[in-house]
Design a protein around this motif. Structure first.
Motif, PDB file in Angstrom:
ATOM      1  N   GLU A  61       1.187  -1.115   0.195  1.00  0.00           N
ATOM      2  CA  GLU A  61      -0.151   0.364   0.386  1.00  0.00           C
ATOM      3  C   GLU A  61       1.174   1.177  -0.268  1.00  0.00           C
ATOM      4  N   ALA A  62       1.684   1.157   0.159  1.00  0.00           N
ATOM      5  CA  ALA A  62       3.373   2.192   0.298  1.00  0.00           C
ATOM      6  C   ALA A  62       3.966   2.295  -1.217  1.00  0.00           C
ATOM      7  N   GLY A  63       3.640   1.309  -1.583  1.00  0.00           N
ATOM      8  CA  GLY A  63       4.309   1.073  -2.786  1.00  0.00           C
ATOM      9  C   GLY A  63       4.488   2.033  -3.921  1.00  0.00           C
ATOM     10  N   ASP A  64       3.288   2.243  -4.399  1.00  0.00           N
ATOM     11  CA  ASP A  64       3.514   3.000  -5.288  1.00  0.00           C
ATOM     12  C   ASP A  64       3.636   4.091  -5.413  1.00  0.00           C
ATOM     13  N   GLU A  65       3.366   5.012  -4.042  1.00  0.00           N
ATOM     14  CA  GLU A  65       4.013   6.020  -4.042  1.00  0.00           C
ATOM     15  C   GLU A  65       5.925   6.738  -3.138  1.00  0.00           C
ATOM     16  N   LEU A  66       6.297   5.258  -3.109  1.00  0.00           N
ATOM     17  CA  LEU A  66       7.445   4.752  -2.949  1.00  0.00           C
ATOM     18  C   LEU A  66       8.032   4.978  -4.200  1.00  0.00           C
ATOM     19  N   ILE A  67       7.913   4.505  -5.011  1.00  0.00           N
ATOM     20  CA  ILE A  67       7.949   4.315  -6.256  1.00  0.00           C
ATOM     21  C   ILE A  67       7.946   5.578  -7.173  1.00  0.00           C
ATOM     22  N   ALA A  68       7.068   6.230  -6.958  1.00  0.00           N
ATOM     23  CA  ALA A  68       6.935   7.739  -8.326  1.00  0.00           C
ATOM     24  C   ALA A  68       8.283   8.463  -7.146  1.00  0.00           C
ATOM     25  N   GLU A  69       8.226   8.536  -5.930  1.00  0.00           N
ATOM     26  CA  GLU A  69       9.653   9.571  -5.042  1.00  0.00           C
ATOM     27  C   GLU A  69      10.225   9.075  -5.558  1.00  0.00           C
ATOM     28  N   LEU A  70      10.712   7.592  -5.995  1.00  0.00           N
ATOM     29  CA  LEU A  70      12.697   7.627  -6.795  1.00  0.00           C
ATOM     30  C   LEU A  70      12.251   7.714  -7.954  1.00  0.00           C
ATOM     31  N   ARG A  71      11.425   7.902  -8.711  1.00  0.00           N
ATOM     32  CA  ARG A  71      11.763   8.233  -9.923  1.00  0.00           C
ATOM     33  C   ARG A  71      11.996   9.585 -10.359  1.00  0.00           C
ATOM     34  N   ARG A  72      11.173  10.741  -9.649  1.00  0.00           N
ATOM     35  CA  ARG A  72      11.048  12.182  -8.962  1.00  0.00           C
ATOM     36  C   ARG A  72      12.286  12.566  -8.707  1.00  0.00           C
ATOM     37  N   LEU A  73      12.874  11.307  -8.554  1.00  0.00           N
ATOM     38  CA  LEU A  73      14.407  11.624  -7.999  1.00  0.00           C
ATOM     39  C   LEU A  73      16.084  11.249  -8.948  1.00  0.00           C
ATOM     40  N   GLY A  74      15.097  10.620 -10.350  1.00  0.00           N
ATOM     41  CA  GLY A  74      15.753  10.027 -11.241  1.00  0.00           C
ATOM     42  C   GLY A  74      16.505   8.897 -11.366  1.00  0.00           C
ATOM     43  N   LEU A  75      16.258   8.363 -10.350  1.00  0.00           N
ATOM     44  CA  LEU A  75      16.688   6.575 -10.419  1.00  0.00           C
ATOM     45  C   LEU A  75      16.455   6.005 -11.243  1.00  0.00           C
ATOM     46  N   ASP A  76      15.237   6.112 -11.900  1.00  0.00           N
ATOM     47  CA  ASP A  76      15.191   4.855 -13.358  1.00  0.00           C
ATOM     48  C   ASP A  76      15.904   5.571 -14.237  1.00  0.00           C
ATOM     49  N   ASP A  77      16.467   6.801 -14.129  1.00  0.00           N
ATOM     50  CA  ASP A  77      17.000   7.099 -15.407  1.00  0.00           C
ATOM     51  C   ASP A  77      18.936   6.949 -15.043  1.00  0.00           C
ATOM     52  N   PHE A  78      19.217   7.421 -13.741  1.00  0.00           N
ATOM     53  CA  PHE A  78      20.717   6.987 -13.881  1.00  0.00           C
ATOM     54  C   PHE A  78      21.071   5.914 -12.553  1.00  0.00           C
ATOM     55  N   GLY A  79      20.148   5.284 -12.224  1.00  0.00           N
ATOM     56  CA  GLY A  79      20.549   4.467 -12.075  1.00  0.00           C
ATOM     57  C   GLY A  79      19.206   2.994 -12.259  1.00  0.00           C
ATOM     58  N   ALA A  80      18.454   2.237 -11.569  1.00  0.00           N
ATOM     59  CA  ALA A  80      17.983   1.010 -11.787  1.00  0.00           C
ATOM     60  C   ALA A  80      17.293   1.101 -10.388  1.00  0.00           C
ATOM     61  N   ILE A  81      15.736   0.557 -11.171  1.00  0.00           N
ATOM     62  CA  ILE A  81      14.294   0.290  -9.732  1.00  0.00           C
ATOM     63  C   ILE A  81      13.697  -1.182 -10.093  1.00  0.00           C
ATOM     64  N   THR A  82      14.167  -2.463  -9.484  1.00  0.00           N
ATOM     65  CA  THR A  82      13.997  -3.790  -9.362  1.00  0.00           C
ATOM     66  C   THR A  82      12.608  -3.621  -8.205  1.00  0.00           C
ATOM     67  N   VAL A  83      11.363  -4.185  -8.648  1.00  0.00           N
ATOM     68  CA  VAL A  83      10.545  -4.651  -7.516  1.00  0.00           C
ATOM     69  C   VAL A  83       9.578  -5.890  -7.493  1.00  0.00           C
ATOM     70  N   GLU A  84       9.792  -6.536  -6.647  1.00  0.00           N
ATOM     71  CA  GLU A  84       8.993  -8.143  -6.931  1.00  0.00           C
ATOM     72  C   GLU A  84       8.761  -8.071  -5.523  1.00  0.00           C
ATOM     73  N   ASN A  85       7.016  -8.906  -6.392  1.00  0.00           N
ATOM     74  CA  ASN A  85       6.008  -9.212  -5.278  1.00  0.00           C
ATOM     75  C   ASN A  85       6.935 -10.495  -4.479  1.00  0.00           C
ATOM     76  N   MET A  86       6.759 -10.359  -3.104  1.00  0.00           N
ATOM     77  CA  MET A  86       7.068 -11.291  -2.460  1.00  0.00           C
ATOM     78  C   MET A  86       5.796 -12.036  -1.775  1.00  0.00           C
ATOM     79  N   ASP A  87       5.976 -13.096  -1.559  1.00  0.00           N
ATOM     80  CA  ASP A  87       4.983 -14.277  -1.431  1.00  0.00           C
ATOM     81  C   ASP A  87       4.929 -14.403   0.300  1.00  0.00           C
ATOM     82  N   LEU A  88       5.666 -14.648   0.908  1.00  0.00           N
ATOM     83  CA  LEU A  88       5.714 -15.104   2.095  1.00  0.00           C
ATOM     84  C   LEU A  88       6.862 -14.430   2.199  1.00  0.00           C
ATOM     85  N   THR A  89       6.870 -13.407   3.711  1.00  0.00           N
ATOM     86  CA  THR A  89       7.713 -12.434   4.768  1.00  0.00           C
ATOM     87  C   THR A  89       7.625 -12.510   6.206  1.00  0.00           C
ATOM     88  N   LEU A  90       8.126 -13.827   6.901  1.00  0.00           N
ATOM     89  CA  LEU A  90       8.625 -13.898   8.366  1.00  0.00           C
ATOM     90  C   LEU A  90       8.909 -12.564   9.551  1.00  0.00           C
TER      91      LEU A  90
END
Length: 324
Positions: free
Chosen positions: A51-80
């Motif tokens: 529920e916080a992912g979309d805004e965080l990714i948008a902020e990372l893109r506003r920093l330009g990380l997708d231009d000068f670096g990379a953003i990779t997102v994976e869904n996690m089925d189980l986190t203990l």
């Protein structure tokens, strides 16, 4: 939970980690300095509540990380993890209601490509449906519906309209119109070939077909079913429920209608062809309309929910005592 893997130039790592640390709903932040080679930099790992992912990714893109670096997102089925549980509790909203718009745009972009594989799947599905309508076999019709990949570009059109992405609209329309045109032309040739071998004949298309005649007899129920299927299909994409998407595929008559139109054309039965095309257009229009409205409602509800929960959190946050 979502897992973020960020490739960050060393001189921007502090900026990125500061953003991650102050974002509500993050956990398990880790920095691997100097690990990245191309481009040279650090690897930053972090888990974040969906529920916080979309805004965080948008902020990372506003920093330009997708231009000068990379953003990779994976869904996690189980986190203990107790920390992950707290992060999900702290993040405003419910994860099941959250829409990752970047993920949705990327997924629909990939599914809306006019490629040889896409055309092959759609053509095979249409030929299977042609066998179904000629044999009046509902099982073949259902199988053809499940094989057809046409929901991808339909979802792409809805997503592009909501996100105001004209390039994705054009790409999706090319895949949708071009794919059906190619599949129907190939099915016309398939029908002629089957007729030459004596496996199809005019009596099969013109005879009574109690199980499959509905594919060329559109009515308002055709539109209603397509509209409901569009809602379910869109929800399945935004919540990653692929099982529901399969059910959507076998509830609409896009592929069977295209197949019936192609076969009717091959036997010059223009009445059936016209009815089939109308059925096809009713289904396509209903799905796109439903998908667009569903995404608009989801977007509005999500903004309202987050606004209310943030106001609630501020109201229950104790003010910090002034220092002397």
């Amino acid at each position: 939970m979502l897992h973020l893997r960020l490739l960050v130039p060393a001189d921007r790592t502090d900026e990125v980690t500061d953003l991650l640390e102050r974002t509500v709903g993050t956990a398990h932040l880790a920095v691997l300095p100097g690990v990245a080679r191309d481009p040279v930099g650090d690897i930053v790992l972090c888990d974040v509540a969906r529920e916080a992912g979309d805004e965080l990714i948008a902020e990372l893109r506003r920093l330009g990380l997708d231009d000068f670096g990379a953003i990779t997102v994976e869904n996690m089925d189980l986190t203990l993890s107790a920390r992950a549980d707290r992060a999900e509790e702290e993040a405003p909203g419910e994860g099941s209601d959250a829409v990752l718009w970047e993920e949705l745009v990327e997924a629909t972009h990939d599914d809306s490509t006019f490629s040889a594989t896409y055309v092959a799947f759609l053509a095979v599905a249409t030929m299977l449906a042609a066998c179904g309508v000629m044999l009046d076999n509902a099982i073949l019709i259902v199988g053809a519906m499940a094989v057809g990949p046409e929901f991808g570009p339909l979802a792409g059109i809805s997503t592009a309209l909501v996100q105001r992405a004209p390039r994705l609209v054009g790409r999706s329309l090319i895949a949708l119109i071009g794919g059906f045109a190619a599949a129907m032309l190939l099915t016309v040739g398939f029908a002629w070939l089957m007729d030459a071998f004596g496996l199809f004949d005019r009596g099969m298309i013109e005879g009574k077909r109690p199980n499959t005649a509905f594919v060329w007899q559109p009515d308002w129920m055709s539109f209603v079913v397509a509209f409901l299927a569009g809602i379910a299909g869109t929800l399945s994409l935004t919540s990653a429920k692929s099982g529901a998407l399969i059910g959507v595929a076998i509830s609409v008559t896009t592929v069977p209608a295209a197949a019936n139109a192609a076969v009717a054309f091959s036997y010059r039965d223009y009445g059936q062809m016209t009815g089939s095309v109308q059925q096809l257009l009713a289904n396509l229009g209903g799905i796109v309309l439903a998908g667009t409205l569903t995404l608009l409602v989801q977007k509005a509800l999500w903004r309202t929910t987050r606004r209310h929960q943030r106001a609630h959190q501020r109201a229950h946050t104790k003010p910090t005592a002034p220092t002397r």
